[in-house]
Design a protein around this motif. Sequence first.
Motif, PDB file in Angstrom:
ATOM      1  N   VAL A   1       0.857  -1.187   0.000  1.00 57.68           N
ATOM      2  CA  VAL A   1       0.000   0.000   0.000  1.00 57.68           C
ATOM      3  C   VAL A   1       0.892   1.236   0.000  1.00 57.68           C
ATOM      4  N   ARG A   2       0.284   2.366  -0.373  1.00 58.63           N
ATOM      5  CA  ARG A   2       1.003   3.633  -0.361  1.00 58.63           C
ATOM      6  C   ARG A   2       0.786   4.338   0.976  1.00 58.63           C
ATOM      7  N   ARG A   3       1.583   5.349   1.203  1.00 63.14           N
ATOM      8  CA  ARG A   3       1.469   6.075   2.474  1.00 63.14           C
ATOM      9  C   ARG A   3       0.111   6.726   2.658  1.00 63.14           C
ATOM     10  N   ASP A   4      -0.537   7.116   1.547  1.00 61.53           N
ATOM     11  CA  ASP A   4      -1.818   7.809   1.656  1.00 61.53           C
ATOM     12  C   ASP A   4      -3.018   6.863   1.519  1.00 61.53           C
ATOM     13  N   THR A   5      -2.775   5.542   1.535  1.00 61.53           N
ATOM     14  CA  THR A   5      -3.887   4.602   1.446  1.00 61.53           C
ATOM     15  C   THR A   5      -4.762   4.713   2.694  1.00 61.53           C
ATOM     16  N   PRO A   6      -6.076   4.915   2.542  1.00 58.33           N
ATOM     17  CA  PRO A   6      -6.960   5.088   3.701  1.00 58.33           C
ATOM     18  C   PRO A   6      -7.102   3.813   4.531  1.00 58.33           C
ATOM     19  N   PHE A   7      -7.512   3.993   5.776  1.00 56.03           N
ATOM     20  CA  PHE A   7      -7.696   2.900   6.726  1.00 56.03           C
ATOM     21  C   PHE A   7      -8.517   1.761   6.127  1.00 56.03           C
ATOM     22  N   LYS A   8      -9.703   2.086   5.594  1.00 54.94           N
ATOM     23  CA  LYS A   8     -10.591   1.045   5.091  1.00 54.94           C
ATOM     24  C   LYS A   8      -9.982   0.300   3.912  1.00 54.94           C
TER      25      LYS A   8
END
Length: 224
Positions: free
Chosen positions: A17-24
């Motif tokens: 995942v990327r650093r800005d990938t959201p929690f959900k």
Amino acid sequence: MRHRTVEDLMTRGVVRVRRDTPFKQVARVLADNEVTAVPVVDELDRPVGVVSEADLLRTVAGRPDPAGLLPGTRAEGAGHGGSAAGTAEDLMTAPAVCARPEWTVVEAARLMDAHRVKRLPVVDEGGTLVGIVSRGDLLRVFLRRDEAIFEEITQDVLARTLALTPADVTVAVSDGRVSLKGTVRARSLIAVIEQLCGGVDGVVSVNTDIIYRSDDTGGHTGHA
């Protein structure tokens, strides 16, 4: 003798995942791929951390109880782990503890143990993610068949490396436990045999019952 390396054991095509990938979305990636953790990478695909199910649960546990039954919960969005921790970068454990493809199982296992982690992203010379290796991957080494261990010890270690024959040293292997019995020319050779056999992939222990003809260590002739 060739020891299996991290590259031999690691999983390629790593889910990330990327650093800005959201929690959900992080939770969805874990569930969809049936994994318990994923590396978090930057724009150059270099690991900057690891986010796990435990990290997600820590965030959930830090939120107020909707039923109001649990005392002492923090206010919504207060500090790390609250609802404000909404991206992989907020959730991850950082920095990422990484391994290299050419490392041995021992090197990777020691790093895991030192940092108390269950998995290591694997990076190339430029720091780019190329795989991931878990504790289970490393333990696969010890699933080698006894026959394969026996063959490597008798042919590679004793015959090719040390020029010893079955008449010199006999070998028995049971559940990864190696038993050696015989006679060698010099006492110092016994320690070499033990070390080389102990380093064979899949060996759990080495027991020696070897007699030496001459003592080149300054001791007395006899049984080792």
